[in-house]
Design a protein around this motif. Structure first.
Motif, mmCIF file in Angstrom:
data_model
loop_
_atom_site.group_PDB
_atom_site.id
_atom_site.type_symbol
_atom_site.label_atom_id
_atom_site.label_comp_id
_atom_site.label_asym_id
_atom_site.label_seq_id
_atom_site.Cartn_x
_atom_site.Cartn_y
_atom_site.Cartn_z
ATOM 1 N N GLU A 176 0.815 -1.023 0.155
ATOM 2 C CA GLU A 176 0.378 0.246 -0.010
ATOM 3 C C GLU A 176 1.383 1.638 -0.119
ATOM 4 O OE1 GLU A 176 -2.871 -0.469 3.786
ATOM 5 O OE2 GLU A 176 -3.730 0.284 2.197
ATOM 6 N N GLY A 177 0.416 2.261 -0.810
ATOM 7 C CA GLY A 177 1.066 3.385 -0.494
ATOM 8 C C GLY A 177 2.342 3.824 -2.168
ATOM 9 N N ARG B 84 -4.367 9.650 -9.286
ATOM 10 C CA ARG B 84 -3.897 8.553 -8.481
ATOM 11 C C ARG B 84 -2.981 8.150 -10.139
ATOM 12 N NH1 ARG B 84 -4.251 4.305 -6.125
ATOM 13 N NH2 ARG B 84 -5.829 4.551 -5.729
ATOM 14 N N ASP C 52 0.159 6.435 -4.903
ATOM 15 C CA ASP C 52 -0.117 6.320 -3.376
ATOM 16 C C ASP C 52 -1.408 4.788 -3.847
ATOM 17 O OD1 ASP C 52 -2.125 8.018 -1.493
ATOM 18 O OD2 ASP C 52 -1.115 6.109 -0.735
ATOM 19 N N SER C 53 -0.740 3.681 -4.280
ATOM 20 C CA SER C 53 -1.678 2.212 -4.177
ATOM 21 C C SER C 53 -2.331 1.816 -3.056
ATOM 22 C CB SER C 53 -0.660 0.801 -4.397
ATOM 23 O OG SER C 53 0.190 1.398 -5.781
ATOM 24 N N LYS C 54 -3.408 1.892 -3.490
ATOM 25 C CA LYS C 54 -5.242 1.483 -2.590
ATOM 26 C C LYS C 54 -4.900 -0.049 -2.584
ATOM 27 C CE LYS C 54 -5.368 5.764 -1.793
ATOM 28 N NZ LYS C 54 -4.869 6.537 -0.935
ATOM 29 N N LEU C 55 -5.046 -0.883 -1.362
ATOM 30 C CA LEU C 55 -5.835 -2.188 -1.803
ATOM 31 C C LEU C 55 -6.662 -2.673 -3.083
ATOM 32 C CD1 LEU C 55 -6.856 -2.863 2.538
ATOM 33 C CD2 LEU C 55 -4.471 -4.115 0.695
ATOM 34 N N SER C 56 -7.854 -1.134 -3.300
ATOM 35 C CA SER C 56 -8.907 -1.468 -3.695
ATOM 36 C C SER C 56 -8.496 -1.452 -4.831
ATOM 37 C CB SER C 56 -9.933 -0.286 -3.688
ATOM 38 O OG SER C 56 -9.389 0.335 -3.701
ATOM 39 N N ASP C 57 -6.950 -1.418 -5.404
ATOM 40 C CA ASP C 57 -6.606 -1.018 -7.008
ATOM 41 C C ASP C 57 -6.407 -2.511 -7.299
ATOM 42 O OD1 ASP C 57 -4.427 1.642 -6.271
ATOM 43 O OD2 ASP C 57 -6.974 2.152 -6.829
ATOM 44 N N SER C 58 -6.002 -3.369 -6.411
ATOM 45 C CA SER C 58 -5.578 -4.930 -6.578
ATOM 46 C C SER C 58 -6.906 -4.963 -8.298
ATOM 47 C CB SER C 58 -5.745 -5.898 -5.379
ATOM 48 O OG SER C 58 -4.822 -5.880 -4.461
ATOM 49 N N VAL D 77 -1.829 -5.328 -4.413
ATOM 50 C CA VAL D 77 -1.491 -4.417 -3.736
ATOM 51 C C VAL D 77 -1.442 -4.617 -2.008
ATOM 52 C CG1 VAL D 77 -1.494 -2.001 -2.763
ATOM 53 C CG2 VAL D 77 -2.165 -2.839 -5.061
ATOM 54 N N ALA E 137 -1.667 -5.034 1.662
ATOM 55 C CA ALA E 137 -1.565 -3.941 3.285
ATOM 56 C C ALA E 137 -0.211 -4.592 4.243
ATOM 57 C CB ALA E 137 -2.420 -4.324 4.154
#
Lengths: 111, 110
Positions: B15-16, B59, B77-83, B108, B110
């Protein structure tokens, strides 16, 4: 929901049977497309309509496949004498310019 | 040769982090370019169109290099939801059919 809808969402059929899928596009879109996607691959183009006219068909669309779009609204895709190799996700998309929006797909399993 | 080629990944990032990947296309006459996102067993969803000058949407930044025939996507700034699987898509010059790459998988963590 004003997006593209497809029915059925899942279809299991025996080899040799005929199946028909339906797609209802976003109402103001004049172009409608059919794609097929197998596991691990991107969607592959099958055919598209502008209004009721079928303008292009892929080589993937053998003579067992036929698509129609009567009255330029919904479309149907029929597969006759299904084969195991027809198992795939069949995706419909609609658009009125360059962008296309996909329906949830019909997952076909031929046993 | 496939019309659109992508590195399948997977890209596993925390993440991030920032993650970037690209694709190449073979038809120099192609006119329109897109990135679609596809979640497991779901339909592709349009993420963004790609313009010659490059464009940004939050982003996400997309770039097009016509001379080298490649398209890139950068996620900051990757989020878990970008997976998801990211599909590189090209439209021909005189038709409206889309040619898809096989997709790049991004996970992505955690």
């Amino acid at each position: 929901d004003t997006g593209v809808s497809q029915n059925p969402r899942h279809k299991i059929t025996k080899r040799g049977q005929n199946v028909t899928f339906r797609c209802d596009p976003i109402s103001e879109h004049n172009r409608l497309y059919w794609y097929r996607q197998t596991l691990g691959q991107g969607p592959e183009f099958l055919t598209y309509f502008q209004n009721e006219a079928q303008l292009e068909k892929s080589r993937l669309l053998s003579d067992r496949f036929s698509a129609e779009r009567p009255k330029g609204s919904f479309s149907t895709l029929e597969i006759q004498r299904t084969e195991q190799g027809d198992s795939a996700m069949y995706l419909c998309a609609s658009g009125d310019s360059y962008e296309q929006y996909f329906g949830p797909g019909t997952r076909l399993t031929v046993t | 040769r496939k019309e659109v080629e992508q590195d399948p990944g997977p890209f596993n990032v925390p993440e991030g982090a920032t993650v970037a990947f690209n694709c190449t296309y073979s038809n120099s006459a192609s006119q329109s370019f897109f990135w679609y996102r596809q979640d497991c067993r779901k339909e592709p969803k349009l993420l963004m169109s790609v313009y010659s000058s490059g464009n940004e949407d939050g982003r996400f930044t997309a770039q097009l290099n016509r001379a080298s025939q490649y398209i890139s996507l950068l996620i900051r700034d990757s989020k878990l939801s970008d997976s998801a699987t990211y599909l590189c898509v090209v439209m021909g010059s005189n038709d409206y059919k889309l040619s898809f790459g096989a997709g790049t998988t991004v996970t992505v963590r955690a």
